[in-house]
Design an enzyme around this catalytic site. Sequence first.
Site, PDB file in Angstrom:
ATOM      1  N   TYR A 121      64.952 -43.789 -23.679  1.00 45.16           N
ATOM      2  CA  TYR A 121      64.929 -44.051 -25.394  1.00 45.16           C
ATOM      3  C   TYR A 121      66.322 -44.407 -26.028  1.00 45.16           C
ATOM      4  O   TYR A 121      66.851 -44.324 -27.151  1.00 45.16           O
ATOM      5  CB  TYR A 121      64.793 -42.085 -26.083  1.00 45.16           C
ATOM      6  CG  TYR A 121      63.447 -42.028 -26.036  1.00 45.16           C
ATOM      7  CD1 TYR A 121      62.281 -42.421 -25.229  1.00 45.16           C
ATOM      8  CD2 TYR A 121      62.827 -41.624 -27.242  1.00 45.16           C
ATOM      9  CE1 TYR A 121      61.307 -41.887 -25.327  1.00 45.16           C
ATOM     10  CE2 TYR A 121      61.276 -41.328 -27.300  1.00 45.16           C
ATOM     11  CZ  TYR A 121      60.430 -41.067 -26.499  1.00 45.16           C
ATOM     12  OH  TYR A 121      59.202 -41.335 -26.709  1.00 45.16           O
ATOM     13  N   LYS A 168      63.193 -35.348 -12.225  1.00 49.09           N
ATOM     14  CA  LYS A 168      62.421 -35.210 -11.871  1.00 49.09           C
ATOM     15  C   LYS A 168      63.909 -35.989 -11.265  1.00 49.09           C
ATOM     16  O   LYS A 168      63.590 -37.595 -10.490  1.00 49.09           O
ATOM     17  CB  LYS A 168      62.023 -37.093 -12.094  1.00 49.09           C
ATOM     18  CG  LYS A 168      60.972 -37.345 -11.835  1.00 49.09           C
ATOM     19  CD  LYS A 168      59.559 -36.373 -10.830  1.00 49.09           C
ATOM     20  CE  LYS A 168      58.479 -37.550  -9.935  1.00 49.09           C
ATOM     21  NZ  LYS A 168      57.561 -35.981  -9.277  1.00 49.09           N
ATOM     22  N   ASP A 228      54.315 -32.857 -27.247  1.00 47.07           N
ATOM     23  CA  ASP A 228      53.034 -32.795 -27.820  1.00 47.07           C
ATOM     24  C   ASP A 228      51.538 -31.938 -26.607  1.00 47.07           C
ATOM     25  O   ASP A 228      50.780 -31.909 -27.067  1.00 47.07           O
ATOM     26  CB  ASP A 228      52.439 -34.357 -26.914  1.00 47.07           C
ATOM     27  CG  ASP A 228      52.844 -35.432 -28.703  1.00 47.07           C
ATOM     28  OD1 ASP A 228      54.263 -34.949 -28.904  1.00 47.07           O
ATOM     29  OD2 ASP A 228      51.867 -36.393 -29.300  1.00 47.07           O
TER      30      ASP A 228
HETATM   31  N1  GGG Z   1      57.640 -36.929 -37.004  1.00 45.79           N
HETATM   32  C1  GGG Z   1      57.465 -37.626 -36.007  1.00 45.79           C
HETATM   33  C2  GGG Z   1      57.559 -39.501 -35.420  1.00 45.79           C
HETATM   34  O1  GGG Z   1      57.383 -39.553 -36.872  1.00 45.79           O
HETATM   35  N2  GGG Z   1      56.729 -39.316 -35.188  1.00 45.79           N
HETATM   36  C3  GGG Z   1      57.138 -40.783 -34.617  1.00 45.79           C
HETATM   37  C4  GGG Z   1      58.043 -41.376 -32.529  1.00 45.79           C
HETATM   38  O2  GGG Z   1      56.974 -41.492 -32.469  1.00 45.79           O
HETATM   39  N3  GGG Z   1      59.016 -40.488 -32.793  1.00 45.79           N
HETATM   40  C5  GGG Z   1      59.625 -40.772 -31.777  1.00 45.79           C
HETATM   41  C6  GGG Z   1      60.560 -39.487 -31.570  1.00 45.79           C
HETATM   42  O3  GGG Z   1      60.080 -38.359 -31.853  1.00 45.79           O
HETATM   43  O4  GGG Z   1      61.745 -39.655 -31.187  1.00 45.79           O
END
Ligand code: GGG
Length: 330
Positions: A121, A168, A228
């Site tokens: 990310y 991993k 999730d």
């Molecule tokens: N409130 C959670 C949200 O907006 N999720 C969208 C999302 O894909 N977020 C990526 C992350 O949490 O890194």
Amino acid sequence: MNETATVAVVPGDGIGHEVVPAALEVLDAVADIEYVHVEAGDAVAAQRGTPLPEETLEAVSEADATLFGATGETSADVILPLRDAVDSFVNVRPARTYPGVDAVQPETDLVILRENTEGVYAGMEDRLTEDVSTLTRLVTRSASRRLAEFACDYVESNDHDGFTVAHKNNVMRVTDGLFVDTVREEAAARGVDVDEAYMDAMATHLAMDPAGYDVIVCPNLAGDVLSDLAAGLVGGLGLLPSANVGSERGIFEPVHGCAPDIAGEGIANPSATILSAAMLLEFLGADDAARDVRTAVEATLADGPRTPDLGGTATTDAVAAAVVDRLPDQ
Ligand code: GGG
């Protein structure tokens, strides 16, 4: 909370505009907070050409804490820079079951401590040719150590026996090798017990026997995915709050996204955002108010009203009002 805290409010997109006002109603009932309302996300990008206007970045950078809703397609351009702006190195994601809520795995009670700044990310993606795209996975000793230090503090101050680190390193030998070695070193120096699990195997074990896990420490993407999965075990994404913790500031947001499929219907479950507001209160030092909010949410989940995701017919506003009604008189 000694003096009036400043909280930036960023509803974002979709149901963010429903669950964040619901959580503000609850906050208003228990705390004296000064709010700065700002915008971010897909809708503001369409209107103004940027998903993260300068005043939003500034408000979040300066506020004591931020209540964030959810964003959609522009998430990477919004939440990642906002996390950077508050130096948020860990995302705390508790997942537990509640009396009265059907859960696939009723024994689930765990917390995921997700590395929050790097991994896949970190935003280092390239499209090299028509055929080829690449992604650089960033892992540093410093960020891994900071996460491990937080995890050690967390297990010590919350009376946990230790933690499990998910990785991993049999495939991502260099990056997850560095991650796990650093976490192990820090835990050993602190005398904290550490178990290890490959993140793919952990997904299976989590689904089948979540009681085997308590505190999970993991890289960024793994934390996003595993939380999730944990939401699925306890009754859905409407129940999972999160705290993006930095050294001085924090951003508090539900784990769920902006849910365009139900946006505008007024039926989104506000529990995750209200529980995120409770984490915000705790971060600001208002522990009693945080406890009162959690207790009121638990009672509402147990006795209703409930939104359709939990089998009820109530609106977002009706659930928020029921939580407020269950708060002790201030
Ligand atoms: N409130 C959670 C949200 O907006 N999720 C969208 C999302 O894909 N977020 C990526 C992350 O949490 O890194």
